[in-house]
Motif scaffolding. Structure first.
Motif, PDB file in Angstrom:
ATOM      1  N   LEU A   1       0.845  -1.185   0.000  1.00  0.00           N
ATOM      2  CA  LEU A   1       0.000   0.000   0.000  1.00  0.00           C
ATOM      3  C   LEU A   1       0.886   1.243   0.000  1.00  0.00           C
ATOM      4  CD1 LEU A   1      -2.770   1.372   0.232  1.00  0.00           C
ATOM      5  CD2 LEU A   1      -2.600   1.103   2.722  1.00  0.00           C
ATOM      6  N   VAL A   2       0.756   2.076  -1.042  1.00  0.00           N
ATOM      7  CA  VAL A   2       1.603   3.257  -1.159  1.00  0.00           C
ATOM      8  C   VAL A   2       0.803   4.549  -1.227  1.00  0.00           C
ATOM      9  CG1 VAL A   2       3.511   2.004  -2.225  1.00  0.00           C
ATOM     10  CG2 VAL A   2       1.722   2.990  -3.679  1.00  0.00           C
ATOM     11  N   GLY A   3      -0.520   4.486  -1.355  1.00  0.00           N
ATOM     12  CA  GLY A   3      -1.302   5.713  -1.434  1.00  0.00           C
ATOM     13  C   GLY A   3      -2.780   5.463  -1.288  1.00  0.00           C
ATOM     14  N   THR A   4      -3.512   6.509  -0.879  1.00  0.00           N
ATOM     15  CA  THR A   4      -4.967   6.424  -0.727  1.00  0.00           C
ATOM     16  C   THR A   4      -5.613   7.752  -1.133  1.00  0.00           C
ATOM     17  OG1 THR A   4      -5.066   7.299   1.536  1.00  0.00           O
ATOM     18  CG2 THR A   4      -4.676   4.929   1.295  1.00  0.00           C
ATOM     19  N   VAL A   5      -6.877   7.680  -1.443  1.00  0.00           N
ATOM     20  CA  VAL A   5      -7.706   8.869  -1.578  1.00  0.00           C
ATOM     21  C   VAL A   5      -9.160   8.438  -1.376  1.00  0.00           C
ATOM     22  CG1 VAL A   5      -8.118   8.721  -4.085  1.00  0.00           C
ATOM     23  CG2 VAL A   5      -8.153  10.943  -2.944  1.00  0.00           C
ATOM     24  N   ILE A   6      -9.936   9.283  -0.748  1.00  0.00           N
ATOM     25  CA  ILE A   6     -11.374   9.051  -0.626  1.00  0.00           C
ATOM     26  C   ILE A   6     -12.060   9.912  -1.668  1.00  0.00           C
ATOM     27  CG2 ILE A   6     -13.412   9.289   0.850  1.00  0.00           C
ATOM     28  CD1 ILE A   6     -11.612   8.846   3.261  1.00  0.00           C
ATOM     29  N   ALA A   7     -12.791   9.275  -2.569  1.00  0.00           N
ATOM     30  CA  ALA A   7     -13.501   9.957  -3.646  1.00  0.00           C
ATOM     31  C   ALA A   7     -14.991   9.697  -3.467  1.00  0.00           C
ATOM     32  CB  ALA A   7     -13.023   9.459  -5.008  1.00  0.00           C
ATOM     33  N   GLY A   8     -15.628  10.545  -2.697  1.00  0.00           N
ATOM     34  CA  GLY A   8     -17.043  10.353  -2.375  1.00  0.00           C
ATOM     35  C   GLY A   8     -17.952  11.221  -3.221  1.00  0.00           C
ATOM     36  N   PHE A   9     -19.108  10.686  -3.572  1.00  0.00           N
ATOM     37  CA  PHE A   9     -20.100  11.421  -4.360  1.00  0.00           C
ATOM     38  C   PHE A   9     -21.452  11.279  -3.686  1.00  0.00           C
ATOM     39  CE2 PHE A   9     -23.045  11.553  -8.155  1.00  0.00           C
ATOM     40  CZ  PHE A   9     -22.937  12.922  -8.346  1.00  0.00           C
ATOM     41  N   ASP A  10     -22.073  12.415  -3.353  1.00  0.00           N
ATOM     42  CA  ASP A  10     -23.351  12.387  -2.644  1.00  0.00           C
ATOM     43  C   ASP A  10     -24.541  12.627  -3.557  1.00  0.00           C
ATOM     44  OD1 ASP A  10     -23.164  15.082  -3.224  1.00  0.00           O
ATOM     45  OD2 ASP A  10     -22.791  15.709  -1.158  1.00  0.00           O
ATOM     46  N   GLY A  11     -24.284  12.609  -4.870  1.00  0.00           N
ATOM     47  CA  GLY A  11     -25.351  12.874  -5.825  1.00  0.00           C
ATOM     48  C   GLY A  11     -25.402  14.327  -6.267  1.00  0.00           C
ATOM     49  N   TRP A  12     -24.744  15.195  -5.524  1.00  0.00           N
ATOM     50  CA  TRP A  12     -24.727  16.621  -5.831  1.00  0.00           C
ATOM     51  C   TRP A  12     -23.315  17.129  -6.096  1.00  0.00           C
ATOM     52  CZ3 TRP A  12     -28.092  20.384  -7.001  1.00  0.00           C
ATOM     53  CH2 TRP A  12     -27.690  21.709  -6.853  1.00  0.00           C
ATOM     54  N   ARG A  13     -22.394  16.736  -5.219  1.00  0.00           N
ATOM     55  CA  ARG A  13     -21.025  17.210  -5.318  1.00  0.00           C
ATOM     56  C   ARG A  13     -20.046  16.068  -5.105  1.00  0.00           C
ATOM     57  NH1 ARG A  13     -19.507  22.355  -4.183  1.00  0.00           N
ATOM     58  NH2 ARG A  13     -21.523  22.842  -5.095  1.00  0.00           N
ATOM     59  N   CYS A  14     -18.899  16.181  -5.744  1.00  0.00           N
ATOM     60  CA  CYS A  14     -17.829  15.187  -5.599  1.00  0.00           C
ATOM     61  C   CYS A  14     -16.830  15.692  -4.559  1.00  0.00           C
ATOM     62  CB  CYS A  14     -17.113  14.978  -6.933  1.00  0.00           C
ATOM     63  SG  CYS A  14     -18.209  14.588  -8.321  1.00  0.00           S
ATOM     64  N   HIS A  15     -16.590  14.888  -3.550  1.00  0.00           N
ATOM     65  CA  HIS A  15     -15.728  15.301  -2.442  1.00  0.00           C
ATOM     66  C   HIS A  15     -14.499  14.409  -2.365  1.00  0.00           C
ATOM     67  CE1 HIS A  15     -19.023  17.839  -0.946  1.00  0.00           C
ATOM     68  NE2 HIS A  15     -19.813  16.802  -1.154  1.00  0.00           N
ATOM     69  N   LEU A  16     -13.353  15.019  -2.113  1.00  0.00           N
ATOM     70  CA  LEU A  16     -12.089  14.302  -2.028  1.00  0.00           C
ATOM     71  C   LEU A  16     -11.438  14.531  -0.671  1.00  0.00           C
ATOM     72  CD1 LEU A  16     -11.045  15.344  -5.569  1.00  0.00           C
ATOM     73  CD2 LEU A  16     -11.035  12.967  -4.854  1.00  0.00           C
TER      74      LEU A  16
ATOM     75  N   VAL B   1     -16.714  11.148 -13.088  1.00  0.00           N
ATOM     76  CA  VAL B   1     -17.326  11.296 -14.415  1.00  0.00           C
ATOM     77  C   VAL B   1     -18.298  10.162 -14.683  1.00  0.00           C
ATOM     78  CG1 VAL B   1     -16.849  11.278 -16.893  1.00  0.00           C
ATOM     79  CG2 VAL B   1     -15.408  12.622 -15.357  1.00  0.00           C
ATOM     80  N   ARG B   2     -17.920   8.943 -14.316  1.00  0.00           N
ATOM     81  CA  ARG B   2     -18.828   7.805 -14.508  1.00  0.00           C
ATOM     82  C   ARG B   2     -20.122   7.976 -13.716  1.00  0.00           C
ATOM     83  NH1 ARG B   2     -14.060   4.783 -13.703  1.00  0.00           N
ATOM     84  NH2 ARG B   2     -14.785   4.191 -11.621  1.00  0.00           N
ATOM     85  N   LEU B   3     -20.030   8.594 -12.551  1.00  0.00           N
ATOM     86  CA  LEU B   3     -21.209   8.776 -11.705  1.00  0.00           C
ATOM     87  C   LEU B   3     -22.037   9.999 -12.092  1.00  0.00           C
ATOM     88  CD1 LEU B   3     -19.625   7.953  -8.224  1.00  0.00           C
ATOM     89  CD2 LEU B   3     -21.145   6.503  -9.572  1.00  0.00           C
ATOM     90  N   GLY B   4     -21.532  10.797 -13.017  1.00  0.00           N
ATOM     91  CA  GLY B   4     -22.270  11.984 -13.442  1.00  0.00           C
ATOM     92  C   GLY B   4     -21.922  13.223 -12.663  1.00  0.00           C
ATOM     93  N   GLY B   5     -20.838  13.201 -11.892  1.00  0.00           N
ATOM     94  CA  GLY B   5     -20.436  14.381 -11.138  1.00  0.00           C
ATOM     95  C   GLY B   5     -19.981  15.500 -12.059  1.00  0.00           C
ATOM     96  N   ARG B   6     -20.200  16.734 -11.619  1.00  0.00           N
ATOM     97  CA  ARG B   6     -19.868  17.893 -12.437  1.00  0.00           C
ATOM     98  C   ARG B   6     -18.741  18.737 -11.856  1.00  0.00           C
ATOM     99  NH1 ARG B   6     -25.873  20.190 -14.198  1.00  0.00           N
ATOM    100  NH2 ARG B   6     -26.605  18.255 -15.172  1.00  0.00           N
ATOM    101  N   ARG B   7     -18.536  18.645 -10.554  1.00  0.00           N
ATOM    102  CA  ARG B   7     -17.473  19.440  -9.950  1.00  0.00           C
ATOM    103  C   ARG B   7     -16.979  18.736  -8.691  1.00  0.00           C
ATOM    104  NH1 ARG B   7     -18.561  25.604  -8.248  1.00  0.00           N
ATOM    105  NH2 ARG B   7     -20.133  24.563  -6.951  1.00  0.00           N
ATOM    106  N   GLY B   8     -15.678  18.734  -8.532  1.00  0.00           N
ATOM    107  CA  GLY B   8     -15.090  18.113  -7.358  1.00  0.00           C
ATOM    108  C   GLY B   8     -14.480  19.143  -6.438  1.00  0.00           C
ATOM    109  N   ASP B   9     -14.538  18.885  -5.155  1.00  0.00           N
ATOM    110  CA  ASP B   9     -13.857  19.763  -4.201  1.00  0.00           C
ATOM    111  C   ASP B   9     -13.017  18.921  -3.254  1.00  0.00           C
ATOM    112  OD1 ASP B   9     -15.486  18.847  -2.004  1.00  0.00           O
ATOM    113  OD2 ASP B   9     -17.044  20.251  -2.608  1.00  0.00           O
TER     114      ASP B   9
END
Length: 201
Positions: free
Chosen positions: A117-132, A159-167
């Motif tokens: 294991l060398v890296g992680t990220v949480i890429a969550g999508f709530d249906g409205w906004r993409c959060h990292l 993009v696959r989930l239809g997100g438009r902007r990530g923060d």
């Protein structure tokens, strides 16, 4: 494995510090340039002339594998964050990560190299906004493109989930992380301020 993200194949052109192709083919990389003399071929490539770092997939990173974390790996992830992540969160415990994976099994992405294991990220999508959150790379593996590969995989998921902007939540004092986020195309918005409230049961 479904959902796994692998590094792209190396390009045929030599890449500069900003990972953009040089204007001319590199004599040591491109077969079409063999007619030039050796001296001219070397001078045609500013990367080989100055010794600039190569792109991450050309530095032994082609075996990098990115995939969602499994429930049995959460303890290892928590231990990894203690070494690699900056700052702490109220959710940095087994129950918090279990809730994340139970609600969105593909949100926690892991980067592995040779089974480590060398890296992680949480890429969550709530249906409205993409959060990292929790973009972390092991200190012994930094500056090798792992963070960029993780963010690329996160963007593709959004993009696959239809997100438009990530923060992203980035510590002000963590200048190294800020450089990584900027390199991935993210930029700060000074007109916004984070408001928080700790919830109790």
């Amino acid at each position: 494995m479904p959902g796994a993200h692998r590094a792209p194949h190396p390009p045929t052109r030599c890449w500069s510090r900003s990972w953009r192709p040089s204007r001319r083919y590199c004599g040591r990389c491109a077969r079409t340039d063999r007619r030039r003399s050796r001296a001219r071929r070397r001078s045609a490539c500013r990367n080989h002339r100055t010794g600039v770092r190569r792109a991450w997939w050309d530095r032994g990173m082609s075996d990098l594998r990115i995939r969602p974390a499994g429930p049995e790996e959460l303890d290892a992830v928590l231990a990894f964050w203690k070494t690699a992540a900056e700052g702490t969160s109220i959710s940095d415990d087994r129950e918090g990560v279990e809730r994340l994976v139970a609600r969105d099994p593909d949100a926690l992405l892991l980067a592995e190299r040779d089974g480590e294991l060398v890296g992680t990220v949480i890429a969550g999508f709530d249906g409205w906004r993409c959060h990292l959150y929790r973009l972390a790379v092991h200190p012994d593996h930094r500056r090798r493109g792992i963070g960029t590969a993780l963010l690329t995989a996160a963007d593709e998921r959004f993009v696959r989930l239809g997100g438009r902007r990530g923060d992203a939540m980035v510590l002000v004092r963590n200048e190294r992380a800020q450089h990584a986020w900027r390199a991935a195309g993210y930029e700060p918005q000074e007109q916004w301020r984070r408001w928080v409230k700790h919830l109790t049961g």
